[in-house]
Write a protein that holds these residues in place. Structure first.
Motif, mmCIF file in Angstrom:
data_model
loop_
_atom_site.group_PDB
_atom_site.id
_atom_site.type_symbol
_atom_site.label_atom_id
_atom_site.label_comp_id
_atom_site.label_asym_id
_atom_site.label_seq_id
_atom_site.Cartn_x
_atom_site.Cartn_y
_atom_site.Cartn_z
ATOM 1 N N PRO A 1 0.809 -1.227 0.000
ATOM 2 C CA PRO A 1 0.000 0.000 0.000
ATOM 3 C C PRO A 1 0.842 1.277 0.000
ATOM 4 C CG PRO A 1 -0.799 -1.521 1.667
ATOM 5 C CD PRO A 1 0.486 -2.074 1.136
ATOM 6 N N GLU A 2 2.032 1.204 0.595
ATOM 7 C CA GLU A 2 2.917 2.374 0.578
ATOM 8 C C GLU A 2 3.297 2.723 -0.855
ATOM 9 O OE1 GLU A 2 6.186 1.266 3.062
ATOM 10 O OE2 GLU A 2 5.040 1.529 4.920
ATOM 11 N N ILE A 3 3.604 1.702 -1.642
ATOM 12 C CA ILE A 3 3.957 1.923 -3.046
ATOM 13 C C ILE A 3 2.751 2.483 -3.794
ATOM 14 C CG2 ILE A 3 4.612 0.790 -5.216
ATOM 15 C CD1 ILE A 3 6.245 -1.192 -3.434
ATOM 16 N N LEU A 4 1.581 1.914 -3.541
ATOM 17 C CA LEU A 4 0.367 2.399 -4.203
ATOM 18 C C LEU A 4 0.070 3.846 -3.824
ATOM 19 C CD1 LEU A 4 -1.894 -0.744 -3.852
ATOM 20 C CD2 LEU A 4 -0.775 0.092 -5.933
ATOM 21 N N ASP A 5 0.285 4.200 -2.558
ATOM 22 C CA ASP A 5 0.056 5.579 -2.121
ATOM 23 C C ASP A 5 1.034 6.544 -2.790
ATOM 24 O OD1 ASP A 5 -2.018 4.860 -0.476
ATOM 25 O OD2 ASP A 5 -0.824 4.875 1.367
ATOM 26 N N ASP B 1 0.418 0.439 -11.483
ATOM 27 C CA ASP B 1 1.475 -0.052 -12.382
ATOM 28 C C ASP B 1 2.844 -0.075 -11.703
ATOM 29 O OD1 ASP B 1 -0.315 -0.469 -14.442
ATOM 30 O OD2 ASP B 1 0.000 1.527 -15.300
ATOM 31 N N ALA B 2 3.003 0.715 -10.645
ATOM 32 C CA ALA B 2 4.286 0.775 -9.938
ATOM 33 C C ALA B 2 4.481 -0.388 -8.973
ATOM 34 C CB ALA B 2 4.401 2.095 -9.187
ATOM 35 N N THR C 1 5.361 -3.628 -8.343
ATOM 36 C CA THR C 1 6.059 -4.729 -8.996
ATOM 37 C C THR C 1 6.946 -5.441 -7.971
ATOM 38 O OG1 THR C 1 7.971 -3.372 -9.570
ATOM 39 C CG2 THR C 1 6.162 -3.442 -11.187
ATOM 40 N N VAL C 2 7.426 -6.601 -8.333
ATOM 41 C CA VAL C 2 8.364 -7.322 -7.464
ATOM 42 C C VAL C 2 9.599 -6.467 -7.226
ATOM 43 C CG1 VAL C 2 9.888 -9.323 -7.325
ATOM 44 C CG2 VAL C 2 7.544 -9.601 -8.128
ATOM 45 N N ARG C 3 10.063 -5.822 -8.260
ATOM 46 C CA ARG C 3 11.258 -4.963 -8.127
ATOM 47 C C ARG C 3 10.998 -3.825 -7.141
ATOM 48 N NH1 ARG C 3 15.497 -4.065 -12.235
ATOM 49 N NH2 ARG C 3 14.315 -5.681 -13.248
ATOM 50 N N ALA C 4 9.818 -3.201 -7.226
ATOM 51 C CA ALA C 4 9.485 -2.102 -6.321
ATOM 52 C C ALA C 4 9.349 -2.596 -4.883
ATOM 53 C CB ALA C 4 8.204 -1.412 -6.775
ATOM 54 N N LEU C 5 8.711 -3.743 -4.703
ATOM 55 C CA LEU C 5 8.586 -4.307 -3.359
ATOM 56 C C LEU C 5 9.959 -4.654 -2.788
ATOM 57 C CD1 LEU C 5 5.435 -6.543 -3.728
ATOM 58 C CD2 LEU C 5 5.725 -4.667 -2.100
#
Length: 70
Positions: free
Chosen positions: A15-19, A24-25, A27-31
């Motif tokens: 949820p932090e990434i989504l916020d 689209d952001a 992703t496994v790489r982003a996590l």
């Protein structure tokens, strides 16, 4: 600081990434970046979880077959 790969850390990081960005952001790489782990470690952990799930599935199949035979 490495937060590690746990169910709680993933559920918190997603949820932090989504916020911060958008769907689209996420992703496994982003996590992996958010959790401060190497992507390879993430994939290795995922492979371990898949193997564990497969083992549990096989064990369930064996128990069910034994129940039918019993």
């Amino acid at each position: 600081m490495n937060k590690g790969i746990t169910r709680v850390s993933i559920v918190t990081a997603a949820p932090e990434i989504l916020d911060d960005k958008d769907m689209d952001a996420l992703t496994v790489r982003a996590l992996a970046a958010r959790l401060d782990v190497q992507r390879e470690a993430w994939l290795g952990e995922a492979a371990t979880r898949v193997k564990e799930a497969a083992h549990l599935h096989d064990e369930g199949d064996r128990r069910f077959a034994a129940h039918l035979d019993g």
